[in-house]
Write a protein that holds these residues in place. Structure first.
Motif, PDB file in Angstrom:
ATOM      1  N   SER A  39       0.819  -1.216   0.000  1.00 17.65           N
ATOM      2  CA  SER A  39       0.000   0.000   0.000  1.00 17.65           C
ATOM      3  C   SER A  39       0.851   1.263   0.000  1.00 17.65           C
ATOM      4  N   ALA A 228     -10.987   6.736  -1.105  1.00 17.54           N
ATOM      5  CA  ALA A 228     -11.187   5.368  -0.629  1.00 17.54           C
ATOM      6  C   ALA A 228     -10.731   5.179   0.814  1.00 17.54           C
ATOM      7  N   ARG A 232      -7.619  -1.160   4.750  1.00 13.54           N
ATOM      8  CA  ARG A 232      -7.806  -2.208   3.763  1.00 13.54           C
ATOM      9  C   ARG A 232      -9.021  -3.066   4.095  1.00 13.54           C
ATOM     10  N   PRO A 263     -14.986  -7.153  -3.468  1.00 14.62           N
ATOM     11  CA  PRO A 263     -13.645  -6.584  -3.655  1.00 14.62           C
ATOM     12  C   PRO A 263     -13.100  -6.855  -5.054  1.00 14.62           C
ATOM     13  N   ASP A 264     -12.327  -5.887  -5.542  1.00 18.23           N
ATOM     14  CA  ASP A 264     -11.674  -6.040  -6.843  1.00 18.23           C
ATOM     15  C   ASP A 264     -10.187  -6.346  -6.706  1.00 18.23           C
ATOM     16  N   ASP A 265      -9.643  -6.058  -5.525  1.00 17.96           N
ATOM     17  CA  ASP A 265      -8.197  -6.186  -5.352  1.00 17.96           C
ATOM     18  C   ASP A 265      -7.886  -6.635  -3.930  1.00 17.96           C
ATOM     19  N   GLU A 268      -7.384  -3.632  -1.651  1.00 18.70           N
ATOM     20  CA  GLU A 268      -8.381  -2.582  -1.843  1.00 18.70           C
ATOM     21  C   GLU A 268      -8.659  -1.838  -0.531  1.00 18.70           C
ATOM     22  N   ARG A 269      -8.726  -0.527  -0.613  1.00 21.64           N
ATOM     23  CA  ARG A 269      -9.026   0.314   0.547  1.00 21.64           C
ATOM     24  C   ARG A 269     -10.516   0.634   0.599  1.00 21.64           C
ATOM     25  N   THR A 270     -10.963   1.028   1.773  1.00 20.50           N
ATOM     26  CA  THR A 270     -12.362   1.420   1.941  1.00 20.50           C
ATOM     27  C   THR A 270     -12.507   2.336   3.150  1.00 20.50           C
TER      28      THR A 270
END
Length: 288
Positions: A39, A228, A232, A263-265, A268-270
């Protein structure tokens, strides 16, 4: 007290034993290394060490198909099919490692998914965290309940079962620079700060544990510079969302439960918001 699923019990027992070593091994590992995690964050020596320790032990458990962590770019294949009879483990080996410099609280977060990673949070069968505070504790959520354990000598001792969030919220903690908050979140935060007591220590685990203990809300919103957010989904958002929802609260990315996000990755962050349902409802009901 053991978990009904033998594979999950093996995971929890292994993390219990390893947590004692992680806490003791932080001494002498407070510096950073000339590396970044996937990240883009500077890694502490303890981040890498804790990740290697957990990976070496958790991947040896029969019934574990994948291991992934915040500190490594890709999933470790353990040789079993996580879409079949095997589980996948995602963890943040040392949440709040930036607190090493100031010697403040930090923790270890883990989630056991019944699906290949990256996976939705509603495929979790167990999740929890170890808090390295004045006392080392583990909060464990399963499909049955949420429990709190004290940790000593590599063993865990049940101190509270069927944990639920207190009905009357008391504390709040919001991350990210205030000047970087979107206007709608800042308006919400200004309401909350007139109602609840601020508790924010720079390690999500410690702040969430305050919410679980006293009731309230923790949030790390999307920022103007980073819509985002920072946290994670696989390693922090889903496991913590699972714990809080099992304890009778709610999780949200600002619009819906974290556990319903596709999730796409892997990294991925949120935005992450967890706490008493009424407070999360108010957050989601604000105009955007």
């Amino acid at each position: 007290m053991t978990v009904s699923d033998p594979v999950v019990e093996d995971v929890v027992s292994t993390i219990s034993r390893t947590a004692t070593e992680i806490r003791q091994g932080l001494v002498g590992r407070r510096g950073t290394v000339d590396e970044e995690n996937p990240s883009g964050e500077t890694q502490a020596e303890a981040d890498i060490w804790a990740d290697e320790l957990l990976e070496g032990r958790l991947t040896e458990i029969d019934g574990i198909g994948e291991y992934a962590s915040e500190e490594r770019a890709t999933v470790v294949d353990c040789g079993a099919d996580p879409d079949g009879d095997a589980y996948a483990i995602a963890c943040d080996p040392l949440d709040g490692s930036s607190n090493l410099k100031s010697n403040n609280a930090m923790g270890t977060i883990f989630g056991v998914y019944d699906a290949a990673l990256p996976a939705r949070g509603d495929t979790l069968v167990a999740a929890g965290y170890v808090l390295y505070g004045p006392i080392t504790t583990m909060v464990l959520a399963t499909e049955e309940s949420v429990s709190v354990y004290e940790m000593s000598g590599g063993e865990r001792r049940l101190v509270q079962s069927d944990v639920t969030l207190p009905e009357e919220p008391v504390v709040y903690g919001f991350g990210g620079g205030v000047s970087n908050w979107p206007d709608e979140f800042e308006a919400f935060a200004r309401e909350i700060e007139t109602e609840l007591k601020l508790r924010y220590g720079g390690a999500m685990i410690a702040d969430v544990n305050q919410v679980l203990t006293y009731g309230g809300i923790f949030g790390y919103p999307g920022l103007e510079s980073r819509p985002a957010g920072k946290l994670r989904l696989q390693f922090e958002g889903n496991p913590i969302g699972y714990v809080v929802e099992r304890a009778g609260g709610r999780s949200s990315n600002g619009h819906r439960s974290l556990l319903t996000i596709d999730p796409d990755d892997l990294h991925e962050r949120t935005p992450v918001h967890v706490g008493n349902a009424e407070l999360i409802d108010r957050l989601e009901d604000r105009p955007t």
